[in-house]
Design a protein around this motif. Sequence first.
Motif, PDB file in Angstrom:
ATOM      1  N   THR A 158       0.868  -1.248  -0.168  1.00 44.96           N
ATOM      2  CA  THR A 158      -0.158  -0.026   0.036  1.00 44.96           C
ATOM      3  C   THR A 158       0.728   1.223  -0.060  1.00 44.96           C
ATOM      4  N   PRO A 159       0.266   2.412  -0.606  1.00 46.00           N
ATOM      5  CA  PRO A 159       1.188   3.663  -0.705  1.00 46.00           C
ATOM      6  C   PRO A 159       1.357   4.221   0.821  1.00 46.00           C
ATOM      7  N   ARG A 160       0.573   4.186   1.684  1.00 46.99           N
ATOM      8  CA  ARG A 160       0.929   4.672   3.191  1.00 46.99           C
ATOM      9  C   ARG A 160       2.158   3.803   3.617  1.00 46.99           C
ATOM     10  N   HIS A 161       2.170   2.318   3.540  1.00 45.83           N
ATOM     11  CA  HIS A 161       3.217   1.525   3.940  1.00 45.83           C
ATOM     12  C   HIS A 161       4.406   1.875   3.224  1.00 45.83           C
ATOM     13  N   GLN A 162       4.395   1.929   2.099  1.00 49.67           N
ATOM     14  CA  GLN A 162       5.742   2.425   1.543  1.00 49.67           C
ATOM     15  C   GLN A 162       6.129   3.704   2.144  1.00 49.67           C
ATOM     16  N   ALA A 163       5.272   4.544   2.138  1.00 53.79           N
ATOM     17  CA  ALA A 163       5.648   5.849   2.723  1.00 53.79           C
ATOM     18  C   ALA A 163       6.023   5.913   4.025  1.00 53.79           C
ATOM     19  N   LEU A 164       5.615   4.953   4.710  1.00 53.16           N
ATOM     20  CA  LEU A 164       6.141   4.717   6.164  1.00 53.16           C
ATOM     21  C   LEU A 164       7.523   4.170   6.136  1.00 53.16           C
ATOM     22  N   CYS A 165       7.938   3.179   5.465  1.00 49.18           N
ATOM     23  CA  CYS A 165       9.110   2.613   5.284  1.00 49.18           C
ATOM     24  C   CYS A 165      10.132   3.346   4.644  1.00 49.18           C
ATOM     25  N   ALA A 166       9.654   4.161   3.635  1.00 54.17           N
ATOM     26  CA  ALA A 166      10.780   5.212   3.075  1.00 54.17           C
ATOM     27  C   ALA A 166      11.169   6.341   4.258  1.00 54.17           C
ATOM     28  N   HIS A 167      10.258   6.668   5.129  1.00 55.06           N
ATOM     29  CA  HIS A 167      10.675   7.532   5.896  1.00 55.06           C
ATOM     30  C   HIS A 167      11.871   7.024   6.748  1.00 55.06           C
ATOM     31  N   TYR A 168      11.698   5.650   7.057  1.00 55.04           N
ATOM     32  CA  TYR A 168      12.717   5.152   7.896  1.00 55.04           C
ATOM     33  C   TYR A 168      13.890   4.553   7.081  1.00 55.04           C
ATOM     34  N   GLY A 169      13.904   4.405   5.889  1.00 58.63           N
ATOM     35  CA  GLY A 169      14.781   4.014   4.894  1.00 58.63           C
ATOM     36  C   GLY A 169      14.924   2.234   5.019  1.00 58.63           C
TER      37      GLY A 169
END
Length: 531
Positions: free
Chosen positions: A220-231
């Motif tokens: 999901t886009p929200r989970h991708q954004a969360l993981c991208a925020h933490y690398g």
Amino acid sequence: MPAPLTAQQIALYMSKRRAGSRQEVAAAAAGISVSSAHRIDAGRLQPKAAKPRGRRRPDPLAEVWEPLLLPLLERHPALTPTTLLEHLQEQKPDQDWSSLKRTLQRRVQQWKALHGPAPEVMFPLAYQPGEIGFCDFTRLKRVAITLRGEPFPHLLFHYRLAWSGWAYGQLIHGGESFVALSEGLQNALAACGGVPKELRTDRLSAASRNRDGSYALDITPRHQALCAHYGLSASRNNRGVAHENGIIEAPHGHVKRRLEQKLILRGSCDFEEPAEYAQLLAEVFCALNAPRQQRYEQELEHLGPLPAFRFADYELLTVRVRSTSTIEVRQVIYSVPPTLIGRQVMVRLHHDRLVVFLGSDWVCQLPRLYGASGGKRAWCIDLEHLIDALRAKPRALLHCRYQRYLFPDSRWWDFWQQLLVGGDRDAAARLMVEALYVAVRVASYALVLAFLEQAQRRQTLSLSALQQRFRVPPRCQSLPDPAIPQHLLATYDHLVPMPALCGGGSGAAAPAQTAETGALPQSLAAAGRSG
């Protein structure tokens, strides 16, 4: 004919000989003859392999195995011995086959090992320090946790580093939502002090769409954004293959067993507040992490740094406050301060709380509730918000839709029911509203309820007695509209400067005076009358 030598006798003889014993001594220790010892030393006597034991009685399944049972197994290898036994009993009811159950189980097990489909092969996996972390939700099923006697539905969020086994857990209100995943994961990373390269989840709907297709598009886009925020690099297991997350699925059981043991030692599964239960859960994870501390410190050196700020662990909603001083969020009615009536507010929706903002200003924080299944609304009423308005309209308590939720607990509710049965309903409403007001604004719920129960037993309960006991002045009645009489317009005459008028101002002015001064101004009162 002497008994044949056993492998144990030969091994014992050889060990004695290697230890330096003479042939006769070693043969006596092994219980064999000297001639047998000569043959062993010469290499002419070897232990014989044990022959497989043959069948000692007729095969009880000989008549049915090949013609009846074997074809079924070849077509459907998943059939169990119990199913085959029941089928055999139906086909040949004239004989009791139940005594052959264990024989059939061994026969089927032997056939599947030789001719059945090969089971799935499990490969042992090894991870490097800081390479991957796992997270998942789990539910405590064997014990029932309660808050002040009421059921407390909840989940446990579980995070685990693959290499060191360091783990973190916390309580989650509600279900497996993205808000819960975001808060749990970020709290886990903050407690860990670092970020692994990869995050593995199962097929959480909060993290993946669970559809066939591209692996990258499945996140999901929200989970991708969360993981991208933490690398983090997001990954998930295949659908229906839970053992791929075995590093965290198996420790679920360890955590829950330890928690159950803690509850047994505590002697109760009931808690006053969720924070008390969360503290017990933290103790469980602290005990689990104690033997892994050294490996955790080694893995910490390979973890990435935390970002400067957190990712949003809430959902933003915009709602308008109703005239009832309430808002509705996800089929739950929440009370808010009456000053917000008619205003549009911003709500940050967490898994366990709601934070209300008016513009950028913080207004209040509310505990989050979850509606029951079937679409029935739930109520979360804070008497602190509504008590002043209720005191102005005490009879509203009699027929309020959320009447039950205005009372802090069952004891207050039971006392209210006794007042209603006792007589005047209006007087009961005024008394109860005043008691609630005193409990909220002056004293405490326990102190006020104790006074009410004691006064009722003494038959001295009244509104005035309650106000005198807690020194509460009676509520001031609204002042009536003042009656202001209309004043005469002549009272304004003194504001206009003019000479005194002779003859009451009704006669004609003297010609000399008129010529000297010009036309005289007329009084306001006279002008009003003449007009």
